[in-house]
Design an enzyme around this catalytic site. Structure first.
Site: not given
Ligand code: NAD
Length: 253
Positions: A198, A163, A45, A71, A167, A98
């Protein structure tokens, strides 16, 4: 009723896994689940403090979890991490792409910079993960990849053009990768979450997609982690190039 930590199977003993965006949210839940099932897990991360804290908490439970800075938009970071995992294990068995960010702006007001940033993290980051790690996955033990999409991949969502495009792109990347790597024995599938509680949506006004979700709530991250664990386990041995929708019924409407 949600997923509990009781009676978790032990399907991933000896497997080496990498989860991007693993410092918090779903990525941290995936780390807990995969490590509990026996995997050696790297979480990667840009949130270094959160990542070290998450890894420390999981290590305190006796789990084999290591944090590494990554990153996902940086080819150098990906190569450094590949070299680190290669030196330690000579292979990678599980990759979970993820990491993701959200940005909400109507198309008419969107900037090219913001568009490019979302596509770069959410889609190009996963491409770089596959591209960089393929040599290690080819040496992997029953290798499997999960790419995190969203219900806004197969559906549109007002204000979420970048977004949703990223996706939807994850679904195309997943199908193509599944075709290209089937001969190598590498399975590639997409996870399609609905609303999940989250930090990503903690500051979202209202309750997000909950009103359109038949089950009437957001998912617990552990419910997504259970789906990831299935997809990378031998229980999904004949499953590749597809999407596992975990959305409380959102897509059934
Ligand atoms: N939370 C929701 O409702 C939801 C729904 C559908 C899909 N998602 C997807 O699930 C995945 C996880 O999201 P989440 O809900 O746990 O959110 P979150 O923000 O808690 O986690 C996302 C993580 O990605 C990391 N990140 C961001 N940019 C980065 C980079 N350039 N390099 C490395 N790491 C990076 C962030 O620091 C964070 O730790 C994402 O792809 C998100 O789009 C989330």
């Amino acid at each position: 009723m949600t997923v509990t930590t009781e009676n978790i199977p032990h399907r991933l003993a000896g497997r080496v896994a990498l989860i991007t965006g693993g410092s918090r949210g779903q990525g941290a839940a995936h780390a807990l689940r995969l490590a509990t099932e026996g995997a050696t897990v790297y979480i990667a991360d840009i949130l270094d403090d959160d990542g070290h804290r998450t890894a420390g908490e999981l290590q305190a439970k006796g789990l084999d979890v290591t944090y590494a800075h990554l990153d996902v938009t940086s080819t150098n970071d990906w190569e450094d991490l590949r070299n680190k995992i290669s030196a330690a294990h000579q292979r990678l068995d599980i990759l979970v792409n993820n990491a993701g960010i959200v940005h909400v702006t109507p198309i008419a007001e969107e900037t090219l910079q913001a568009w490019n940033t979302v596509l770069s993290v959410n889609l190009t980051g996963a491409f770089l993960g596959l591209h960089t790690m393929i040599p290690l996955l080819r040496k992997g033990n029953r290798p499997a990849v999960v790419n995190t999409s969203s219900i806004f991949g197969p559906s549109g969502a007002v204000g979420y053009a970048a977004y949703a495009a990223s996706k939807a792109g994850m679904l195309g990347l997943t199908r193509t990768a599944a075709l290209e790597f089937a001969d190598d024995g590498i399975r590639v599938n997409a996870l399609v979450p609905g609303g999940v509680s989250t930090p990503l949506n903690a500051h979202e006004p209202g309750t997000g997609v909950v009103p359109e979700t038949p089950m009437g709530r957001r998912a617990d991250p552990a419910e997504l982690a259970a789906a990831v664990a299935y997809l990378v386990s031998d229980d999904a041995a004949f499953v590749t190039g597809t999407e596992l929708v975990v959305d409380g019924g959102f897509r059934a409407r």
